[in-house]
Scaffold this motif. Structure first.
Motif, short mmCIF file in Angstrom:
data_model
loop_
_atom_site.label_atom_id
_atom_site.label_comp_id
_atom_site.label_asym_id
_atom_site.label_seq_id
_atom_site.Cartn_x
_atom_site.Cartn_y
_atom_site.Cartn_z
N UNK A 1 -31.43 -21.26 2.91
CA UNK A 1 -31.66 -20.05 2.14
C UNK A 1 -33.13 -19.83 1.79
N UNK A 2 -33.97 -19.84 2.80
CA UNK A 2 -35.39 -19.59 2.55
C UNK A 2 -35.69 -18.10 2.43
N UNK A 3 -34.86 -17.27 3.05
CA UNK A 3 -35.02 -15.82 2.92
C UNK A 3 -33.70 -15.24 2.47
N UNK A 4 -33.77 -14.35 1.48
CA UNK A 4 -32.59 -13.76 0.86
C UNK A 4 -32.60 -12.24 1.02
N UNK A 5 -31.40 -11.68 1.10
CA UNK A 5 -31.27 -10.25 0.97
C UNK A 5 -31.45 -9.86 -0.49
N UNK A 6 -31.51 -8.57 -0.74
CA UNK A 6 -31.71 -8.09 -2.12
C UNK A 6 -30.45 -8.24 -2.96
N UNK A 7 -29.33 -8.46 -2.31
CA UNK A 7 -28.07 -8.60 -3.02
C UNK A 7 -27.37 -7.27 -3.17
N UNK A 8 -26.06 -7.31 -3.23
CA UNK A 8 -25.26 -6.11 -3.46
C UNK A 8 -24.30 -6.39 -4.60
N UNK A 9 -24.34 -5.56 -5.64
CA UNK A 9 -23.42 -5.77 -6.77
C UNK A 9 -22.03 -5.28 -6.41
N UNK A 10 -21.05 -6.09 -6.68
CA UNK A 10 -19.66 -5.73 -6.41
C UNK A 10 -18.87 -5.84 -7.71
N UNK A 11 -18.18 -4.77 -8.05
CA UNK A 11 -17.32 -4.75 -9.22
C UNK A 11 -15.87 -4.63 -8.77
N UNK A 12 -15.04 -5.49 -9.33
CA UNK A 12 -13.61 -5.43 -9.03
C UNK A 12 -12.90 -4.88 -10.26
N UNK A 13 -12.39 -3.69 -10.13
CA UNK A 13 -11.75 -3.03 -11.26
C UNK A 13 -10.81 -1.95 -10.75
N UNK A 14 -9.74 -1.75 -11.51
CA UNK A 14 -8.80 -0.69 -11.14
C UNK A 14 -9.23 0.65 -11.72
#
Lengths: 110, 121
Positions: free
Chosen positions: B108-121
């Protein structure tokens, strides 16, 4: 289930030295675990600092060093700067299985 | 220059399947020793290794999530796809993909910016 344990929090004064450690529930940490250290500042993407116990990435400041200490992986910061305030995670690789992150150490520079 | 970027839904309902894509550049998954991994981080909590796929299609899953995860690679598109079944609110968090250089034992020397994921109904 394998657990990797780090100090939850540490405080250091600017210019001081601090050592963060990383222990494995399976026994002593060795170079076979390929200890990696990752820094994450608030609101930012994680950034790799150390790999293979003690090797630095090209962007790793010289004040960061990695080692094995008393059966644990260790990250030492010498001459701590205010911008070093962050969460630090160790990552251990278990050969043939997978990697496990530690719970992280919140380093406060005060 | 190595870059990675995650894409996919940011909101899923409980019991649904999450599919995330990591699109990368600057390296190839045909290259010996290269891998791409997925890591997640619940809000205010620690990083968690999910799964990693290597150039030779070897896959390493988190034992606790193995039954719910699938990782595939498309070397022609420079993409790695993660699927996670039976999503639960506890799966809420930021999901990252990252580059691995196993030849140098670098995770893990290079990372993506990340994506936020919400689990909700």
């Amino acid at each position: 289930q394998t657990v990797v344990t780090q100090e939850p929090s540490l405080t250091v004064s600017p210019g001081g030295t601090v050592t963060l450690t990383c222990a494995s529930s399976t026994g002593a940490v060795s170079s076979d675990h390929q200890p990696n250290w990752i820094q994450q500042k608030p609101g930012q993407t994680p950034r790799a600092l150390i790999y293979s116990t003690s090797k630095k990435h090209s962007w790793t400041p010289a004040r960061f060093s990695g080692s094995l200490l008393g059966g644990k992986a260790a990250l030492t910061l010498s001459g701590v700067q205010p911008e070093d305030e962050a969460d630090y995670y160790c990552l251990l690789y278990y050969p043939g299985v997978q990697g496990v992150f530690g719970g992280g150490t919140k380093l406060t520079v005060l | 220059q190595i870059t990675l970027k995650e894409s996919g839904p940011t909101l899923v309902k409980p019991t649904q399947t999450l599919t995330l894509t990591c699109t990368f550049s600057g390296f190839s998954l045909r290259t010996n020793g290269v891998g791409v991994g997925w890591i997640r981080q619940p809000p205010g909590k620690a990083l968690e290794w999910l799964v990693l796929v290597y150039w030779d299609d070897d896959k390493r899953y988190s034992p606790s999530l193995k039954s719910r995860l699938t990782i595939t690679k498309d070397t022609s598109k420079n993409q790695v796809v993660l699927t996670m079944t039976d999503m639960d609110p506890m799966d809420t968090g930021t999901y990252y993909c990252a580059h691995v250089n196993w030849a140098s034992r670098i995770f893990f020397d290079y990372w993506g910016q990340g994506i936020p994921v919400t689990v909700s109904s």
